[in-house]
Design a protein around this motif. Structure first.
Motif, PDB file in Angstrom:
ATOM      1  N   THR A 152      -6.844  -8.028  -9.617  1.00  0.00           N
ATOM      2  CA  THR A 152      -6.077  -7.417 -10.700  1.00  0.00           C
ATOM      3  C   THR A 152      -6.812  -7.547 -12.021  1.00  0.00           C
ATOM      4  O   THR A 152      -6.859  -6.602 -12.818  1.00  0.00           O
ATOM      5  CB  THR A 152      -4.681  -8.060 -10.786  1.00  0.00           C
ATOM      6  OG1 THR A 152      -4.022  -7.886  -9.531  1.00  0.00           O
ATOM      7  CG2 THR A 152      -3.853  -7.419 -11.872  1.00  0.00           C
TER       8      THR A 152
ATOM      9  N   LEU B 165      -9.716  -5.111 -12.059  1.00  0.00           N
ATOM     10  CA  LEU B 165      -9.217  -3.750 -12.280  1.00  0.00           C
ATOM     11  C   LEU B 165      -8.821  -3.544 -13.732  1.00  0.00           C
ATOM     12  O   LEU B 165      -9.126  -2.507 -14.321  1.00  0.00           O
ATOM     13  CB  LEU B 165      -8.022  -3.459 -11.368  1.00  0.00           C
ATOM     14  CG  LEU B 165      -7.336  -2.112 -11.613  1.00  0.00           C
ATOM     15  CD1 LEU B 165      -8.270  -0.968 -11.257  1.00  0.00           C
ATOM     16  CD2 LEU B 165      -6.050  -2.019 -10.834  1.00  0.00           C
TER      17      LEU B 165
ATOM     18  N   PHE C  82     -10.726   2.083 -14.965  1.00  0.00           N
ATOM     19  CA  PHE C  82      -9.547   2.577 -14.270  1.00  0.00           C
ATOM     20  C   PHE C  82      -8.284   1.827 -14.685  1.00  0.00           C
ATOM     21  O   PHE C  82      -7.185   2.328 -14.527  1.00  0.00           O
ATOM     22  CB  PHE C  82      -9.725   2.464 -12.755  1.00  0.00           C
ATOM     23  CG  PHE C  82     -10.887   3.261 -12.255  1.00  0.00           C
ATOM     24  CD1 PHE C  82     -10.840   4.634 -12.238  1.00  0.00           C
ATOM     25  CD2 PHE C  82     -12.039   2.623 -11.825  1.00  0.00           C
ATOM     26  CE1 PHE C  82     -11.923   5.376 -11.793  1.00  0.00           C
ATOM     27  CE2 PHE C  82     -13.124   3.349 -11.374  1.00  0.00           C
ATOM     28  CZ  PHE C  82     -13.067   4.728 -11.363  1.00  0.00           C
ATOM     29  N   GLY C  83      -8.454   0.631 -15.212  1.00  0.00           N
ATOM     30  CA  GLY C  83      -7.310  -0.160 -15.634  1.00  0.00           C
ATOM     31  C   GLY C  83      -6.733   0.289 -16.957  1.00  0.00           C
ATOM     32  O   GLY C  83      -5.557   0.119 -17.230  1.00  0.00           O
TER      33      GLY C  83
ATOM     34  N   GLY D 213       1.412   5.383  -7.667  1.00  0.00           N
ATOM     35  CA  GLY D 213       0.144   5.824  -8.220  1.00  0.00           C
ATOM     36  C   GLY D 213      -0.567   4.786  -9.070  1.00  0.00           C
ATOM     37  O   GLY D 213      -1.493   5.102  -9.790  1.00  0.00           O
ATOM     38  N   THR D 214      -0.149   3.533  -8.998  1.00  0.00           N
ATOM     39  CA  THR D 214      -0.821   2.492  -9.755  1.00  0.00           C
ATOM     40  C   THR D 214      -1.733   1.697  -8.840  1.00  0.00           C
ATOM     41  O   THR D 214      -1.395   1.410  -7.699  1.00  0.00           O
ATOM     42  CB  THR D 214       0.192   1.549 -10.436  1.00  0.00           C
ATOM     43  OG1 THR D 214      -0.522   0.509 -11.076  1.00  0.00           O
ATOM     44  CG2 THR D 214       1.166   0.941  -9.465  1.00  0.00           C
ATOM     45  N   PHE D 215      -2.910   1.367  -9.329  1.00  0.00           N
ATOM     46  CA  PHE D 215      -3.856   0.616  -8.511  1.00  0.00           C
ATOM     47  C   PHE D 215      -3.535  -0.877  -8.491  1.00  0.00           C
ATOM     48  O   PHE D 215      -4.092  -1.612  -7.690  1.00  0.00           O
ATOM     49  CB  PHE D 215      -5.282   0.813  -9.027  1.00  0.00           C
ATOM     50  CG  PHE D 215      -5.840   2.169  -8.684  1.00  0.00           C
ATOM     51  CD1 PHE D 215      -5.959   2.571  -7.374  1.00  0.00           C
ATOM     52  CD2 PHE D 215      -6.257   3.025  -9.684  1.00  0.00           C
ATOM     53  CE1 PHE D 215      -6.482   3.809  -7.049  1.00  0.00           C
ATOM     54  CE2 PHE D 215      -6.776   4.266  -9.367  1.00  0.00           C
ATOM     55  CZ  PHE D 215      -6.889   4.662  -8.062  1.00  0.00           C
ATOM     56  N   TYR D 216      -2.656  -1.328  -9.369  1.00  0.00           N
ATOM     57  CA  TYR D 216      -2.354  -2.759  -9.422  1.00  0.00           C
ATOM     58  C   TYR D 216      -1.681  -3.245  -8.137  1.00  0.00           C
ATOM     59  O   TYR D 216      -1.970  -4.328  -7.653  1.00  0.00           O
ATOM     60  CB  TYR D 216      -1.500  -3.086 -10.648  1.00  0.00           C
ATOM     61  CG  TYR D 216      -2.288  -2.971 -11.924  1.00  0.00           C
ATOM     62  CD1 TYR D 216      -3.218  -3.944 -12.268  1.00  0.00           C
ATOM     63  CD2 TYR D 216      -2.140  -1.889 -12.769  1.00  0.00           C
ATOM     64  CE1 TYR D 216      -3.965  -3.853 -13.415  1.00  0.00           C
ATOM     65  CE2 TYR D 216      -2.883  -1.787 -13.927  1.00  0.00           C
ATOM     66  CZ  TYR D 216      -3.797  -2.767 -14.242  1.00  0.00           C
ATOM     67  OH  TYR D 216      -4.548  -2.662 -15.382  1.00  0.00           O
TER      68      TYR D 216
ATOM     69  N   VAL E 243       0.839  -1.198   0.000  1.00  0.00           N
ATOM     70  CA  VAL E 243       0.000   0.000   0.000  1.00  0.00           C
ATOM     71  C   VAL E 243       0.872   1.246   0.000  1.00  0.00           C
ATOM     72  O   VAL E 243       0.603   2.213  -0.728  1.00  0.00           O
ATOM     73  CB  VAL E 243      -0.966  -0.006   1.212  1.00  0.00           C
ATOM     74  CG1 VAL E 243      -1.632   1.351   1.399  1.00  0.00           C
ATOM     75  CG2 VAL E 243      -2.019  -1.090   1.031  1.00  0.00           C
TER      76      VAL E 243
ATOM     77  N   LEU F 246      -2.219  -2.017  -5.273  1.00  0.00           N
ATOM     78  CA  LEU F 246      -3.292  -2.036  -4.294  1.00  0.00           C
ATOM     79  C   LEU F 246      -4.105  -3.331  -4.395  1.00  0.00           C
ATOM     80  O   LEU F 246      -4.511  -3.901  -3.384  1.00  0.00           O
ATOM     81  CB  LEU F 246      -4.189  -0.823  -4.491  1.00  0.00           C
ATOM     82  CG  LEU F 246      -5.140  -0.453  -3.373  1.00  0.00           C
ATOM     83  CD1 LEU F 246      -4.385  -0.201  -2.082  1.00  0.00           C
ATOM     84  CD2 LEU F 246      -5.938   0.769  -3.765  1.00  0.00           C
ATOM     85  N   MET F 247      -4.308  -3.817  -5.607  1.00  0.00           N
ATOM     86  CA  MET F 247      -5.049  -5.070  -5.791  1.00  0.00           C
ATOM     87  C   MET F 247      -4.262  -6.269  -5.254  1.00  0.00           C
ATOM     88  O   MET F 247      -4.841  -7.183  -4.664  1.00  0.00           O
ATOM     89  CB  MET F 247      -5.383  -5.288  -7.267  1.00  0.00           C
ATOM     90  CG  MET F 247      -6.294  -4.233  -7.864  1.00  0.00           C
ATOM     91  SD  MET F 247      -7.871  -4.109  -7.025  1.00  0.00           S
ATOM     92  CE  MET F 247      -7.703  -2.579  -6.149  1.00  0.00           C
TER      93      MET F 247
ATOM     94  N   GLU G 118       2.294   1.669  -3.396  1.00  0.00           N
ATOM     95  CA  GLU G 118       1.269   2.160  -4.314  1.00  0.00           C
ATOM     96  C   GLU G 118       1.108   3.665  -4.189  1.00  0.00           C
ATOM     97  O   GLU G 118       0.894   4.360  -5.184  1.00  0.00           O
ATOM     98  CB  GLU G 118      -0.060   1.460  -4.027  1.00  0.00           C
ATOM     99  CG  GLU G 118      -1.160   1.770  -5.034  1.00  0.00           C
ATOM    100  CD  GLU G 118      -1.906   3.046  -4.726  1.00  0.00           C
ATOM    101  OE1 GLU G 118      -2.379   3.685  -5.691  1.00  0.00           O
ATOM    102  OE2 GLU G 118      -2.014   3.416  -3.555  1.00  0.00           O
TER     103      GLU G 118
END
Length: 140
Positions: free
Chosen positions: A61, A64, A69-70, A22-25, A15, A27-28, A18
């Motif tokens: 993942t 997402l 957003f992906g 700035g990538t949500f991956y 986290v 976070l997943m 992340e």
């Protein structure tokens, strides 16, 4: 340190990473590691904890990646107002010569070309694209 704490520490590290990238991956994947912590807290064996963490992380993942957003919308930088703040601004054109003109904009002379479907008449025009030192404009 117990197994579930180790999973949560790893999730916390991802986290934090992340937040820097700035990538949500990431976070997943951290969500998957949290699921591994839950599996450890429930008393599942090490291989089952890993399987749960990997399955949940992979599913999150994939979800997402398929969402909006992906895959952010791809736009040309020459037409994107988030990249070039001149897009959408107005210029005053006094006269056209073969679809081209010279205008004073931001304290300098710029070459101006008509965009598709625009009429070559004197007046206010809106900038729709910037190509080097040329402004592509359309009728207001």
């Amino acid at each position: 340190m117990t197994d579930w704490m180790s999973w949560l520490v790893a999730a916390g590290i991802l986290v934090i990473a992340e937040l820097f990238t700035g990538t949500f991956y990431l976070l997943m994947i951290a969500v998957g590691l949290s699921a591994g912590a839950l599996a450890a807290w429930l008393g599942l064996s090490g291989p089952l904890q890993t399987f749960v963490a990997a399955s949940v992380g992979l599913a999150a993942t994939a979800i997402l990646h398929r969402s909006r957003f992906g895959r952010p919308a791809r736009r040309e930088a020459t037409r994107d107002s988030n990249v070039n703040l001149d897009i959408g601004q107005r210029v005053l054109v006094d006269a056209w010569t073969d679809g081209r003109a010279r205008v004073m904009y931001r304290g300098a002379l710029w070459d101006v070309e008509l965009g598709a479907g625009s009429r070559p008449e004197a007046g206010n025009f809106r900038i729709v694209e910037v190509q080097g030192s040329r402004l592509i404009v359309t009728n207001s």
